[in-house]
Design a protein around this motif. Sequence first.
Motif, short mmCIF file in Angstrom:
data_model
loop_
_atom_site.label_atom_id
_atom_site.label_comp_id
_atom_site.label_asym_id
_atom_site.label_seq_id
_atom_site.Cartn_x
_atom_site.Cartn_y
_atom_site.Cartn_z
N ARG A 27 9.58 -13.30 84.58
CA ARG A 27 8.49 -13.10 85.53
C ARG A 27 8.89 -12.12 86.64
N VAL A 28 9.45 -11.01 86.22
CA VAL A 28 9.81 -9.93 87.14
C VAL A 28 9.23 -8.64 86.59
N PRO A 29 9.09 -7.60 87.40
CA PRO A 29 8.59 -6.32 86.88
C PRO A 29 9.47 -5.80 85.75
N ALA A 30 8.87 -5.13 84.78
CA ALA A 30 9.62 -4.60 83.64
C ALA A 30 10.73 -3.66 84.09
N ALA A 31 10.49 -2.91 85.18
CA ALA A 31 11.49 -1.97 85.67
C ALA A 31 12.77 -2.67 86.09
N ALA A 32 12.66 -3.94 86.51
CA ALA A 32 13.85 -4.68 86.95
C ALA A 32 14.83 -4.88 85.81
N VAL A 33 14.35 -4.96 84.59
CA VAL A 33 15.23 -5.14 83.43
C VAL A 33 15.49 -3.82 82.73
N ARG A 34 14.48 -2.95 82.72
CA ARG A 34 14.71 -1.63 82.11
C ARG A 34 15.76 -0.84 82.88
N GLY A 35 15.88 -1.09 84.17
CA GLY A 35 16.88 -0.39 84.97
C GLY A 35 18.28 -0.55 84.41
N PRO A 36 18.81 -1.80 84.36
CA PRO A 36 20.15 -1.97 83.77
C PRO A 36 20.20 -1.64 82.29
N ALA A 37 19.09 -1.85 81.57
CA ALA A 37 19.08 -1.58 80.13
C ALA A 37 19.30 -0.11 79.83
N THR A 38 18.83 0.77 80.70
CA THR A 38 18.98 2.21 80.48
C THR A 38 20.17 2.78 81.24
N PHE A 39 20.68 2.05 82.22
CA PHE A 39 21.79 2.55 83.03
C PHE A 39 23.13 2.38 82.32
N PHE A 40 23.40 1.19 81.77
CA PHE A 40 24.71 0.88 81.21
C PHE A 40 24.82 1.42 79.79
N ALA A 41 25.97 2.05 79.52
CA ALA A 41 26.17 2.70 78.22
C ALA A 41 26.15 1.70 77.07
N ASP A 42 26.64 0.49 77.30
CA ASP A 42 26.70 -0.49 76.21
C ASP A 42 25.32 -0.93 75.75
N TYR A 43 24.32 -0.83 76.62
CA TYR A 43 22.97 -1.23 76.25
C TYR A 43 22.16 -0.05 75.71
N SER A 44 22.44 1.14 76.24
CA SER A 44 21.58 2.29 75.92
C SER A 44 22.12 3.14 74.77
N ALA A 45 23.42 3.06 74.46
CA ALA A 45 23.98 3.88 73.39
C ALA A 45 23.48 3.41 72.02
N PRO A 46 23.19 4.33 71.10
CA PRO A 46 22.82 3.93 69.74
C PRO A 46 23.90 3.05 69.13
#
Length: 534
Positions: A27-46
């Motif tokens: 129950r938080v804005p999507a940007a609150a989770v997309r932020g770390p999801a796209t920032f950290f290499a372990d989450y964003s790397a293929p």
Amino acid sequence: RFDRPLDTVPDLLRGGADPVRTAAGLRVPAAAVRGPATFFADYSAPRAPRHVRLCGAAACRAASGGTHVAEVEAGLGVAVGSRSADGSVSIQEVRCLGYCYGGPAALDGDEPCAGADVSAQLQGLSPRRDPVAEVHSRSRTPVVTAGLLGAGEPWAVWPTVVSTGSPDAVLAEVAAAGLTGRGGAGFSTARKWRAARARPGPRVVVANGDEGDPGSYVDRLLMEGDPHRLLEGLALACFATGAATGIVFVRSEYPRAVERLRTALAQAQADGHLGPDVHGSGVDLHVRVAVGAGSYVSGEETALLNGLEGLRGVVRPRPPYPVDRGLSGRPTVVNNVETLAAVPWIIQHGGAAYAAMGAPGQPGTLVVCLSERFARPGAYEVEPGISLRRVVEDLGGGLRQGAVLRALQVGGPLGGFLSPAELDTPLTDASLAERGAALGHAGVVAFDERLTGEEVLAHLWAFAETESCGQCSPCRVGSRLGRLLAAEHVATDDPSPRVRVLETMSEASLCAFGRRVPAAVRGLVRVYGLRGWT
């Protein structure tokens, strides 16, 4: 900050959770989770079923002459940052894996392989090797490396201190020792502890195992080889500051360290060293191990705290400092692993004994890590004030196979570069600062003549651009411009664009990352005699 805590986000993302659905569930804005999801290499790397993390840091590039990344790409048939055509293999370039003494290195899943033939190892054409670092003490007595060398027992002082000692007594010994942070900042440990203790609780102490300076690997050795000593140092820090919570934050690039720390933590709890009513003292102390997600700047204490809170790992403006308002608003002490590992010895032998070692104004010991190019690479505990010449020639044995030393990178990418003519420089903060360098984490990477100054400079700027957290524009934009300007390979009589980039970053960046990159560039330019930057 949000009404609902986000500290569960890292584990959810590591498990492959969808950011949008995760945000909805919290129950938080999507940007609150997309932020770390796209920032950290372990989450964003293929990431494919077979995921290879390949070290592209300075020591591994120096070890291969800059060729190993292309060799691995060709051997596995996949480019860095992508998946293979059939989707079965992916490669992620990381910095670093802590194998600077035996690189170039890679993790195939969590299985290490290292050596000049790392590409053949990954292809199954050569036996896989997991080289072990040599550890030596050249100080009057081993302090941090005692456990690694088989000397001293962990948890030797904690049961007595927590049962019959006092926080004031622990603080007094640490102050008498003159212990300062070994992560690079060199701040007084006792002053940091006192500042946090002066604030209302609850308080937190974090052991920073995310100090991933390429060239230094002592934190990995300590967390893997002597985890109980780190946990005891953390416990003593919590006792001295009145903190009931301790956290060990470990780089995801150190999977074996995570495993061994968690095993040691369970054993310490079973033995009564941690948990409720420790050794019948009435002291409650709860410790957990947290895992990073692939970000160099998350070794900076405020960025680390953001990551623990489930946010993007960006640097916070200061003040307020973490000791005033840190993790979730609580007074928080962040100490480097090597710093905390020295505390049990100090409490056992006394602060005066620690202060008697070292150089004037810089007491104690530090662990110098020598890279693969040396004839005798390894971790050497020494006393500040030792000359670089003794480190390079006596301890390291010079360069292997008669290679010619061209430059030394001291203290990681934010430390600086020194020439072979400067080997008589004492290994102290003041002496290195006179030459535009910094001690940092005390890693020493040797470069021979296989890499040109332009190649080393390009790598430094690429590192800066990739690892900048992007929180402030001087660093975010400056690191990109620096890389583009370095790529021009133009020696010009008008260096003003390059000089403006360096000046802007050094004067206006939010944290030490952006402020120190220009100093490293200037040192590199000076050592290699490159034009166009001054």
